[in-house]
Design an enzyme around this catalytic site. Structure first.
Site, mmCIF file in Angstrom:
data_model
loop_
_atom_site.group_PDB
_atom_site.id
_atom_site.type_symbol
_atom_site.label_atom_id
_atom_site.label_comp_id
_atom_site.label_asym_id
_atom_site.label_seq_id
_atom_site.Cartn_x
_atom_site.Cartn_y
_atom_site.Cartn_z
ATOM 1 N N ASP A 144 33.593 -1.042 69.373
ATOM 2 C CA ASP A 144 32.445 -0.245 69.820
ATOM 3 C C ASP A 144 31.632 0.113 68.565
ATOM 4 O OD1 ASP A 144 31.898 2.137 72.247
ATOM 5 O OD2 ASP A 144 31.202 2.511 70.194
ATOM 6 N N ILE A 145 30.335 -0.140 68.617
ATOM 7 C CA ILE A 145 29.489 0.126 67.437
ATOM 8 C C ILE A 145 29.462 1.634 67.159
ATOM 9 C CG2 ILE A 145 27.185 -0.173 66.454
ATOM 10 C CD1 ILE A 145 26.790 -2.461 68.489
ATOM 11 N N ASN A 176 19.260 3.728 68.466
ATOM 12 C CA ASN A 176 18.223 3.808 69.507
ATOM 13 C C ASN A 176 17.251 4.942 69.217
ATOM 14 O OD1 ASN A 176 18.810 1.697 71.220
ATOM 15 N ND2 ASN A 176 20.342 2.843 72.355
ATOM 16 N N ASP A 234 18.499 -3.237 71.053
ATOM 17 C CA ASP A 234 18.884 -4.499 71.718
ATOM 18 C C ASP A 234 19.118 -5.604 70.696
ATOM 19 O OD1 ASP A 234 18.850 -3.417 74.185
ATOM 20 O OD2 ASP A 234 17.016 -4.397 74.879
ATOM 21 N N GLU A 272 27.451 -0.691 74.228
ATOM 22 C CA GLU A 272 27.698 -1.166 72.853
ATOM 23 C C GLU A 272 29.182 -1.459 72.649
ATOM 24 O OE1 GLU A 272 28.025 1.725 73.807
ATOM 25 O OE2 GLU A 272 28.583 3.207 72.307
HETATM 26 N N1 LIG Z 1 19.405 -0.605 73.074
HETATM 27 C C1 LIG Z 1 20.419 -0.507 73.924
HETATM 28 N N2 LIG Z 1 21.153 0.627 73.932
HETATM 29 C C2 LIG Z 1 22.198 0.724 74.765
HETATM 30 C C3 LIG Z 1 22.532 -0.321 75.651
HETATM 31 N N3 LIG Z 1 23.631 0.065 76.368
HETATM 32 C C4 LIG Z 1 23.948 1.303 75.949
HETATM 33 N N4 LIG Z 1 23.108 1.708 74.973
HETATM 34 C C5 LIG Z 1 23.083 2.980 74.228
HETATM 35 O O1 LIG Z 1 24.262 3.097 73.450
HETATM 36 C C6 LIG Z 1 24.406 4.459 73.117
HETATM 37 C C7 LIG Z 1 25.878 4.822 73.112
HETATM 38 O O2 LIG Z 1 25.982 6.099 72.608
HETATM 39 P P1 LIG Z 1 27.339 6.911 72.565
HETATM 40 O O3 LIG Z 1 28.196 6.546 73.699
HETATM 41 O O4 LIG Z 1 26.983 8.380 72.410
HETATM 42 O O5 LIG Z 1 28.080 6.417 71.302
HETATM 43 P P2 LIG Z 1 27.661 6.282 69.772
HETATM 44 O O6 LIG Z 1 26.346 6.930 69.471
HETATM 45 O O7 LIG Z 1 27.743 4.822 69.437
HETATM 46 O O8 LIG Z 1 28.764 7.094 69.056
HETATM 47 P P3 LIG Z 1 30.272 6.684 68.784
HETATM 48 O O9 LIG Z 1 30.611 5.586 69.740
HETATM 49 O O10 LIG Z 1 31.060 7.914 69.042
HETATM 50 O O11 LIG Z 1 30.345 6.228 67.382
HETATM 51 C C8 LIG Z 1 23.594 5.256 74.132
HETATM 52 O O12 LIG Z 1 22.482 5.834 73.468
HETATM 53 C C9 LIG Z 1 23.102 4.176 75.115
HETATM 54 O O13 LIG Z 1 21.797 4.470 75.599
HETATM 55 C C10 LIG Z 1 21.737 -1.506 75.628
HETATM 56 O O14 LIG Z 1 21.953 -2.479 76.369
HETATM 57 N N5 LIG Z 1 20.699 -1.549 74.755
#
Ligand SMILES: Nc1nc2c(ncn2[C@@H]2O[C@H](COP(=O)(O)OP(=O)(O)OP(=O)(O)O)[C@@H](O)[C@H]2O)c(=O)[nH]1
Length: 318
Positions: free
Chosen positions: A191-192, A199, A208, A234
């Site tokens: 997971d990123i 974003n 994206d 992600e």
């Molecule tokens: N651009 C884009 N963003 C996405 C997509 N799917 C999910 N996201 C975003 O991914 C983000 C995930 O955020 P969080 O679950 O808070 O996790 P994080 O910020 O990576 O934090 P940690 O995982 O705790 O390190 C959210 O802002 C979603 O809107 C996608 O297909 N495209």
């Protein structure tokens, strides 16, 4: 705007329904003509053949001819469903050729004294041309069907954004390898880190493109047989069939370093990795996914940008 329907559409078959349908009146007229041809055959059998002193065909052959007529009608109906008018015409030519040859040749030859090239040869040429057009059309149809099947397969198995396997496809593959007698499976989930900030800072479209770059960077150095997919958002997964947790840890560590060293649309990003391998008697993908998710959670808790492994007996290490 006036929208005119083209007489001979050459566009794909399935885009516009009913494009190849013959106009209703023409359909009934043709049907009537072919039926009249059949009636003429019957009349020919009953009256003219005895008059000319020719042998009467057996009831079996008359039955077979009616069967062919019926099949022809069914084929015409089926071809009409293909929404492509030239198929209908070519099939009608075949039907007409057969009809002429089967039922009217003697009338044309002997009663109306038509020249040979117009009756027998004409019918054969008409039939051959019709069959040729039909074969061409069917070849084209087969090619289009294959294209559509490939597209459907892609839609069902690939993630649109990254081009990786989608969750359903990962699940299907994993489930096969997890079965008793299967190859066994180690699952790496990642997971990123802080992706929400990407974003928020750069916008969704850069987010994206970052997802696409992560897929490219992690996918570039995977061992043969490994399958990389996107679970959603992600979150990604790597399937390592026939491999143990230790191998999974090594793969995850190598891909983590490669990602951290690479550049994405949002600059440098990292990811946290969780690894779980199939436990004894474990056959459900969801259970394995759940354990890999626990390991991933540990990696996030341990400060991110690291790899944690959960062993089959739930021993965890980062
Ligand atoms: N651009 C884009 N963003 C996405 C997509 N799917 C999910 N996201 C975003 O991914 C983000 C995930 O955020 P969080 O679950 O808070 O996790 P994080 O910020 O990576 O934090 P940690 O995982 O705790 O390190 C959210 O802002 C979603 O809107 C996608 O297909 N495209």
């Amino acid at each position: 705007m006036i929208c005119q329907r083209p007489l001979f559409p050459i566009s794909p078959l399935f885009d516009e329904p009913r494009r190849g349908a013959l106009p209703r009146t023409l359909r009934w007229t043709l049907l009537g003509l072919v039926s009249l041809g059949q009636l003429a055959t019957l009349a020919w059998y009953l009256y003219t053949l005895p008059l000319l002193g020719k042998p009467f065909p057996s009831p079996l052959s008359a039955l077979a001819e009616s069967g062919i007529y019926l099949m022809g009608m069914m084929l015409l109906k089926a071809v009409q469903q293909l929404n492509f008018l030239p198929y209908t015409y070519s099939l009608l030519m075949v039907g007409l050729g057969f009809s002429l040859e089967a039922s009217l040749i003697d009338v044309l030859d002997e009663v109306l004294a038509m020249p040979f090239w117009l009756s027998t040869a004409g019918a054969s040429w008409l039939r051959m041309l019709g069959l040729f057009l039909l074969a061409l059309g069917l070849l084209r149809l087969a090619r289009q069907l294959r294209g559509q099947m490939n597209r459907l397969h892609e839609l069902a198995t690939l993630d649109e954004l990254t081009g990786l396997s989608n969750r359903r496809h990962l699940q299907t593959l994993a489930q096969r390898w997890l079965q008793p007698g299967g190859r066994g499976l180690t699952l790496v989930m990642f997971d990123i880190d802080y992706f929400k900030q990407v974003n928020d800072r750069f916008g969704h479209s850069v987010g994206d493109r970052t997802l696409q770059d992560v897929a490219r960077l992690v996918g570039a150095g995977l061992p043969p047989g490994a399958v990389l997919g996107r679970l959603g958002g992600e979150e990604f997964a790597i399937l390592l069939p026939g491999r143990d947790a230790d191998w999974g840890r090594q793969v995850a560590e190598a891909r983590r370093l490669a990602l951290a060293a690479g550049t994405t649309a949002a600059g440098s990003v990292t990811a946290s990795f969780g690894v779980a391998s199939q436990g004894p008697g474990e056959t459900a993908f969801d259970a394995l996914l759940h354990r890999a998710d626990e390991a991933l959670y540990d990696a996030k808790s341990a400060g991110r940008n690291c790899v944690c492994v959960v062993e089959p007996l739930s021993l965890r290490s980062c």
